[in-house]
Design a protein around this motif. Sequence first.
Motif, PDB file in Angstrom:
ATOM      1  N   ALA A 168      24.981  40.956  39.068  1.00 23.80           N
ATOM      2  CA  ALA A 168      26.128  41.835  39.312  1.00 23.80           C
ATOM      3  C   ALA A 168      27.076  41.182  40.317  1.00 23.80           C
ATOM      4  O   ALA A 168      28.298  41.192  40.132  1.00 23.80           O
ATOM      5  CB  ALA A 168      25.642  43.181  39.836  1.00 23.80           C
ATOM      6  N   ARG A 169      26.504  40.574  41.369  1.00 25.36           N
ATOM      7  CA  ARG A 169      27.328  39.895  42.387  1.00 25.36           C
ATOM      8  C   ARG A 169      28.104  38.743  41.765  1.00 25.36           C
ATOM      9  O   ARG A 169      29.270  38.540  42.043  1.00 25.36           O
ATOM     10  CB  ARG A 169      26.446  39.355  43.506  1.00 25.36           C
ATOM     11  N   MET A 170      27.411  37.982  40.919  1.00 27.20           N
ATOM     12  CA  MET A 170      28.047  36.819  40.292  1.00 27.20           C
ATOM     13  C   MET A 170      29.198  37.263  39.388  1.00 27.20           C
ATOM     14  O   MET A 170      30.247  36.636  39.360  1.00 27.20           O
ATOM     15  CB  MET A 170      27.035  36.017  39.455  1.00 27.20           C
ATOM     16  N   SER A 171      29.005  38.376  38.663  1.00 24.29           N
ATOM     17  CA  SER A 171      30.097  38.793  37.779  1.00 24.29           C
ATOM     18  C   SER A 171      31.267  39.334  38.596  1.00 24.29           C
ATOM     19  O   SER A 171      32.423  39.189  38.213  1.00 24.29           O
ATOM     20  CB  SER A 171      29.625  39.754  36.690  1.00 24.29           C
ATOM     21  N   GLU A 172      30.959  39.897  39.770  1.00 34.00           N
ATOM     22  CA  GLU A 172      32.023  40.331  40.690  1.00 34.00           C
ATOM     23  C   GLU A 172      32.846  39.120  41.142  1.00 34.00           C
ATOM     24  O   GLU A 172      34.071  39.164  41.179  1.00 34.00           O
ATOM     25  CB  GLU A 172      31.390  40.960  41.927  1.00 34.00           C
ATOM     26  N   ARG A 176      36.759  38.420  40.498  1.00 35.56           N
ATOM     27  CA  ARG A 176      37.699  38.126  41.582  1.00 35.56           C
ATOM     28  C   ARG A 176      38.478  36.851  41.298  1.00 35.56           C
ATOM     29  O   ARG A 176      39.679  36.772  41.494  1.00 35.56           O
ATOM     30  CB  ARG A 176      36.966  38.016  42.915  1.00 35.56           C
ATOM     31  N   LYS A 177      37.767  35.839  40.774  1.00 36.65           N
ATOM     32  CA  LYS A 177      38.405  34.560  40.464  1.00 36.65           C
ATOM     33  C   LYS A 177      39.455  34.753  39.371  1.00 36.65           C
ATOM     34  O   LYS A 177      40.553  34.222  39.448  1.00 36.65           O
ATOM     35  CB  LYS A 177      37.346  33.559  39.980  1.00 36.65           C
ATOM     36  N   GLU A 178      39.093  35.533  38.368  1.00 36.05           N
ATOM     37  CA  GLU A 178      39.989  35.795  37.234  1.00 36.05           C
ATOM     38  C   GLU A 178      41.228  36.541  37.731  1.00 36.05           C
ATOM     39  O   GLU A 178      42.358  36.226  37.364  1.00 36.05           O
ATOM     40  CB  GLU A 178      39.200  36.624  36.198  1.00 36.05           C
ATOM     41  N   PHE A 179      41.015  37.509  38.642  1.00 33.49           N
ATOM     42  CA  PHE A 179      42.106  38.290  39.209  1.00 33.49           C
ATOM     43  C   PHE A 179      43.059  37.365  39.977  1.00 33.49           C
ATOM     44  O   PHE A 179      44.274  37.420  39.816  1.00 33.49           O
ATOM     45  CB  PHE A 179      41.539  39.382  40.125  1.00 33.49           C
ATOM     46  N   ALA A 180      42.456  36.467  40.781  1.00 34.36           N
ATOM     47  CA  ALA A 180      43.266  35.539  41.590  1.00 34.36           C
ATOM     48  C   ALA A 180      44.085  34.617  40.687  1.00 34.36           C
ATOM     49  O   ALA A 180      45.251  34.329  40.961  1.00 34.36           O
ATOM     50  CB  ALA A 180      42.353  34.716  42.493  1.00 34.36           C
ATOM     51  N   ARG A 181      43.456  34.182  39.597  1.00 37.23           N
ATOM     52  CA  ARG A 181      44.142  33.267  38.666  1.00 37.23           C
ATOM     53  C   ARG A 181      45.339  33.983  38.031  1.00 37.23           C
ATOM     54  O   ARG A 181      46.451  33.447  37.964  1.00 37.23           O
ATOM     55  CB  ARG A 181      43.148  32.824  37.581  1.00 37.23           C
TER      56      ARG A 181
END
Length: 190
Positions: A168-172, A176-181
Amino acid sequence: MHKGLAIYPGSFDPTTNGHLDLIERGAKIFEELVVAILRNSEKSPMFSVAERLEMLRELTAHLKNVRIDTFDGLMVEYAKSLEATCILRGIRAISDYEYELQMALMNRKLEPTLETVFMMPADKYSYVSSRLVREVAQAGGPVKGLVPEVVEQKLKEKLDPAYKLRDARMSEVLDRKEFARKEKKRKKKA
Ligand code: PNS
């Protein structure tokens, strides 16, 4: 090959690839090797003695001169009861030396006829310990390559919630990375 019986005592909670490496090396040197799991460990173990016994039996089934057993009380007394001549212990790094030296000398004081023999596991396992394996696994981290596959599987079963939490942490993190991109792209366009 050394005639006679040697004992490889330990907690094996759980068995690591380093332990297995040492068992395989010991089996080549000693006529008979008994891997002995301490039953009355003060620490609260991750695996029960029965689970550790079962895993070690499975892992050493291919080694015909290796037997798995459990013991309680003083190790030298157990060794004497089996008419063992040697105690096998592994040394990975200098940090192990002090504790192992103390233990070997205390055992010699208790039973001067028993010789402690030290062997080194393969250097690729020199940093692997049951304690660190437990710590990594308890946080849901990967232990592939550090422990045999059967142990890895048992750790995953036992610590299923920890592994789920890590997923779950890893998918979070990925979200977050996808959001930043996406944000970066949007700002560039604006
Ligand atoms: O895998 P570990 O925990 O380093 O093994 C330690 C072990 C089991 C070999 C040691 O604690 C032991 O032999 N305990 C039995 C009690 C005993 O004989 N103590 C005196 C040792 S000097």
